[in-house]
Write a protein that holds these residues in place. Structure first.
Motif, short mmCIF file in Angstrom:
data_model
loop_
_atom_site.label_atom_id
_atom_site.label_comp_id
_atom_site.label_asym_id
_atom_site.label_seq_id
_atom_site.Cartn_x
_atom_site.Cartn_y
_atom_site.Cartn_z
N PRO A 171 -24.93 15.64 5.77
CA PRO A 171 -25.09 17.03 6.24
C PRO A 171 -23.76 17.65 6.67
O PRO A 171 -23.51 18.83 6.40
CB PRO A 171 -26.06 16.91 7.42
CG PRO A 171 -26.85 15.67 7.12
CD PRO A 171 -25.86 14.73 6.47
N GLU A 172 -22.90 16.87 7.31
CA GLU A 172 -21.61 17.39 7.73
C GLU A 172 -20.72 17.70 6.53
O GLU A 172 -20.07 18.75 6.47
CB GLU A 172 -20.91 16.37 8.64
CG GLU A 172 -19.65 16.90 9.27
CD GLU A 172 -19.10 15.95 10.32
OE1 GLU A 172 -18.17 16.38 11.02
OE2 GLU A 172 -19.57 14.81 10.46
N ALA A 217 -20.87 21.32 -4.19
CA ALA A 217 -21.95 20.82 -3.33
C ALA A 217 -22.62 19.59 -3.94
O ALA A 217 -23.07 18.70 -3.20
CB ALA A 217 -22.97 21.92 -3.07
N THR A 274 -19.07 24.46 2.52
CA THR A 274 -19.41 25.89 2.60
C THR A 274 -18.34 26.70 3.33
O THR A 274 -18.43 27.93 3.37
CB THR A 274 -20.76 26.12 3.31
OG1 THR A 274 -20.64 25.77 4.69
CG2 THR A 274 -21.88 25.33 2.65
N ILE A 275 -17.37 26.04 3.93
CA ILE A 275 -16.35 26.74 4.73
C ILE A 275 -15.34 27.38 3.78
O ILE A 275 -14.62 26.67 3.06
CB ILE A 275 -15.67 25.78 5.71
CG1 ILE A 275 -16.70 25.18 6.68
CG2 ILE A 275 -14.56 26.50 6.47
CD1 ILE A 275 -16.15 24.07 7.57
N ARG A 329 -21.75 18.46 3.51
CA ARG A 329 -22.31 19.66 2.87
C ARG A 329 -21.87 20.93 3.61
O ARG A 329 -21.55 21.95 2.99
CB ARG A 329 -23.83 19.59 2.80
CG ARG A 329 -24.32 18.63 1.78
CD ARG A 329 -25.84 18.72 1.58
NE ARG A 329 -26.24 17.78 0.56
CZ ARG A 329 -26.09 17.95 -0.75
NH1 ARG A 329 -25.57 19.06 -1.19
NH2 ARG A 329 -26.47 17.02 -1.60
N TYR A 330 -21.84 20.86 4.93
CA TYR A 330 -21.37 22.00 5.72
C TYR A 330 -19.91 22.31 5.41
O TYR A 330 -19.53 23.46 5.20
CB TYR A 330 -21.58 21.75 7.22
CG TYR A 330 -20.92 22.81 8.06
CD1 TYR A 330 -21.44 24.10 8.10
CD2 TYR A 330 -19.75 22.53 8.76
CE1 TYR A 330 -20.80 25.10 8.85
CE2 TYR A 330 -19.12 23.51 9.51
CZ TYR A 330 -19.66 24.79 9.54
OH TYR A 330 -19.02 25.77 10.26
N TRP A 331 -19.06 21.27 5.41
CA TRP A 331 -17.64 21.49 5.12
C TRP A 331 -17.45 22.23 3.80
O TRP A 331 -16.59 23.11 3.69
CB TRP A 331 -16.88 20.18 5.02
CG TRP A 331 -16.78 19.37 6.27
CD1 TRP A 331 -16.98 19.79 7.56
CD2 TRP A 331 -16.46 18.00 6.34
NE1 TRP A 331 -16.79 18.75 8.42
CE2 TRP A 331 -16.47 17.63 7.70
CE3 TRP A 331 -16.16 17.03 5.40
CZ2 TRP A 331 -16.19 16.34 8.13
CZ3 TRP A 331 -15.88 15.74 5.82
CH2 TRP A 331 -15.90 15.41 7.17
#
Length: 121
Positions: A36-37, A10, A43-44, A39-41
Motif C-alpha cells: 500500500p505504501e 502502478a 501517485t506522488i 502504491r501511494y508513492w
C-alpha cells in the motif's frame, strides 16, 4: 549482462515491494515497507521513478525528487553494483547540473561504494 531502465507504473507495485523487502532485510535486518505504501508513492507527482531490469526481472529501483530544481534526493535500492551505477547515472542525467544527495540505507556497501566511486562524499 546488462540492465535496462524504465519508468515504474502502478502495475509494478508488487515487484517493487518485493525488491524493497529483499533490500531492507539485507541492509537493515528488517522491512517496514508494504505494497500500500509503494502504491501511494507511485501517485506522488513530484517523485520520478526508474526501475532496472535484467532479463525481465526487477533488480533495482530509484525514486528521485526535488523541491527547487537545484537540490535533488536519489533513493536507489539494489543489491548489485551494475543496477546501482545505472540508476545513479539516470539520477545524474535527470538532475543536469543540480546537486544530488544520495541516500544509503543501513549497511548498503554496494550503494555506498558506487556513490564513493562516482565522486560523492
Amino acid at each position: 549482462m546488462s540492465v535496462e531502465l524504465r519508468t515504474a507504473t502502478a502495475d509494478d507495485a508488487p515487484a517493487i515491494t518485493a525488491l524493497l523487502e529483499r533490500h531492507n532485510l539485507a541492509t537493515a535486518g528488517e522491512n517496514a515497507v508494504g505494497e500500500p505504501e509503494v502504491r501511494y508513492w507511485l501517485t506522488i507527482p513530484t517523485l520520478w521513478f526508474q526501475l532496472a531490469e535484467r532479463d525481465g526481472r526487477l533488480v533495482g529501483y530509484l525514486d528521485f525528487f526535488t523541491e527547487d530544481d537545484v537540490h535533488f534526493v536519489a533513493d536507489v535500492r539494489t543489491l548489485e553494483r551494475e543496477p546501482a551505477d545505472a540508476l545513479i547515472g539516470a539520477a545524474e542525467a535527470r538532475a543536469a547540473r543540480g546537486r544530488i544527495h544520495g541516500v544509503v540505507h543501513g549497511d548498503d556497501d554496494v550503494k555506498r561504494t558506487a556513490y564513493e566511486d562516482g565522486g560523492y562524499t
